[in-house]
Design an enzyme around this catalytic site. Sequence first.
Site, PDB file in Angstrom:
ATOM      1  N   ASP A 189       0.906  -1.398  -0.065  1.00  0.00           N
ATOM      2  CA  ASP A 189      -0.171  -0.291  -0.168  1.00  0.00           C
ATOM      3  C   ASP A 189       0.811   0.884   0.347  1.00  0.00           C
ATOM      4  O   ASP A 189       1.394   1.763   0.709  1.00  0.00           O
ATOM      5  CB  ASP A 189      -0.481  -0.074   1.459  1.00  0.00           C
ATOM      6  N   HIS A 211      -7.432  -1.691   1.034  1.00  0.00           N
ATOM      7  CA  HIS A 211      -6.770  -2.557   0.480  1.00  0.00           C
ATOM      8  C   HIS A 211      -7.120  -3.648   0.396  1.00  0.00           C
ATOM      9  O   HIS A 211      -6.375  -5.513  -0.276  1.00  0.00           O
ATOM     10  CB  HIS A 211      -5.344  -2.173   1.506  1.00  0.00           C
ATOM     11  N   ASP A 243       3.357  -7.675  10.254  1.00  0.00           N
ATOM     12  CA  ASP A 243       4.377  -8.310  11.015  1.00  0.00           C
ATOM     13  C   ASP A 243       3.859  -9.305  11.951  1.00  0.00           C
ATOM     14  O   ASP A 243       3.713 -10.329  12.790  1.00  0.00           O
ATOM     15  CB  ASP A 243       3.764  -7.420  12.363  1.00  0.00           C
ATOM     16  N   ASP A 254     -12.501  -7.439   9.803  1.00  0.00           N
ATOM     17  CA  ASP A 254     -12.862  -8.839  10.469  1.00  0.00           C
ATOM     18  C   ASP A 254     -12.991  -8.469  11.351  1.00  0.00           C
ATOM     19  O   ASP A 254     -13.897 -10.011  11.808  1.00  0.00           O
ATOM     20  CB  ASP A 254     -11.167  -8.521  11.454  1.00  0.00           C
TER      21      ASP A 254
END
Length: 509
Positions: A190, A237, A267, A344
């Site tokens: 992104d 995204h 991460d 989510d």
Amino acid sequence: LGLFFAANLLFFFLSTPSGLPEDQASADSHALEEQMVAEETIRQLRSKLVTTNALLNRGSSAQLASRQGWASVAPMNAEVVAQRHQLQDKVEGLQHDMGDISHRFHALDTAVKHWQAAKGGPSDAAPAQQAAPVVAGLRAESPEFPRRLSADTAVLMICYSRAGDLARSLDAVLKHHPGRGTVPIVISQDGDVRAVSELIDRFQVKARAKGVTVVHLRHQTSRENERRNGYFKLADHYQWALSQTFSGARDGRLQTAPQRVIILEEDLEVAPDFFDYFAAAAPLLDDPAENLLAVSAWNDNGQGMHVSDPQAFYRSDFFPGLGWMMNRATWNELGPKWPKAYWDDWLREPEQRRGRHCLRPEISRTLHFAKDGVSRNQYSGFLTSIKLNDVPARFDGAWAESLKRAVYDRRFAQEVQSATMASIQDIRALRFPPGSGPLRVEYSGIEPGPRGFESVARQLGVMDNIKAGVPRTAYYGVVTVRLGPNKRKVHISPPLDRVPDELRAFMGS
């Protein structure tokens, strides 16, 4: 308290040659005692962290409400600002202490096992999960196992600005990748942070030398989302990157149209058996009879003090994320109505989940190692002590059969029903009933109250969060964790007469 414990523990290790005291019996006793202190210390620190974060979030919510015009909130004066800075320092200090103590706790746990193995005594590790009876002719030695992912499953790496984190994540993916000609890696960047772009270029060279396909996508945030918070940008995204990946074969970027996509973020570090797990779970995900929404590598209650069995896997009504696989059929259903933000939480809502379940491990196959991100490490007190699996599991026919819905539900229901009842007070005081079998602790419901799930979970030191009416990791309302120095399996459940009918149907009268 944390510093006191750390100092004493450090003295213990430094005063012990090679970490192995001469007196084995006293060493076992001393180490187990230290484990108990570590567990209680972590529980107290976690409780303080929850309280401090709540105070901190209260101030943030007031500021946000003021900015959005949702309420009239007086500007924060200098004294309140100073208090907030103090609270932030306190949160960071507690997180540091918790991480330090958790690492030392894991070291103690390992030391106990080594000492007991050296003297031929019993291990504190919980027994491996017993495989369910194998039916339908699918056996552990079936030629269908071990499975291996092919080019019809792709990895999608979502990234933005953290080149250092991305490097660690990609290195682990390539290290444990199933090899030449399999699983293409799609990296969706992104924006255009130069350090990230250059890192991806270097990674492409390294991966292609090993015969691994790498595709570099570039996503640009819309002007509309530029003015919004990170959750809007991330959802946009995700939708774009997933659409590009599933359609990758149409424009020639991928040789094979992916039937499944494993989603990672910059991460996350993957475990050695990460790809083996998804390979074994893929047929279950693709079978409509198994009623699965996704397969996840993450356990929200996967702290080192709460897990022990690398062979144990569970069904869950809660979507964990943080390293997960979705198939094309599910994407075709969800993609067209993908949300503008908070993807989510949206996926956890009944309208999207539609009664479907997820698979998850007991010991996480991903590690969330970063301290920054869109969520600003909302649950960092729990994330910092998650254990990444380092003992590869055996994924065979018996493993797959044990997770089939009909087999799993019957075994799980009977285990919950037969578990020995225990009180919160006894578990907190480490007064466990005799034996090694599962225990059960009851909560009254998900509504707030002294016996509600959130209260019970906090007292036991596990995740108390509830989303869309489902506690994290729960299956039909039952949250399964391991507690105590021997890591006894504990089912935190509603009263059995309030367990959903789907599970109660397998329970005797």
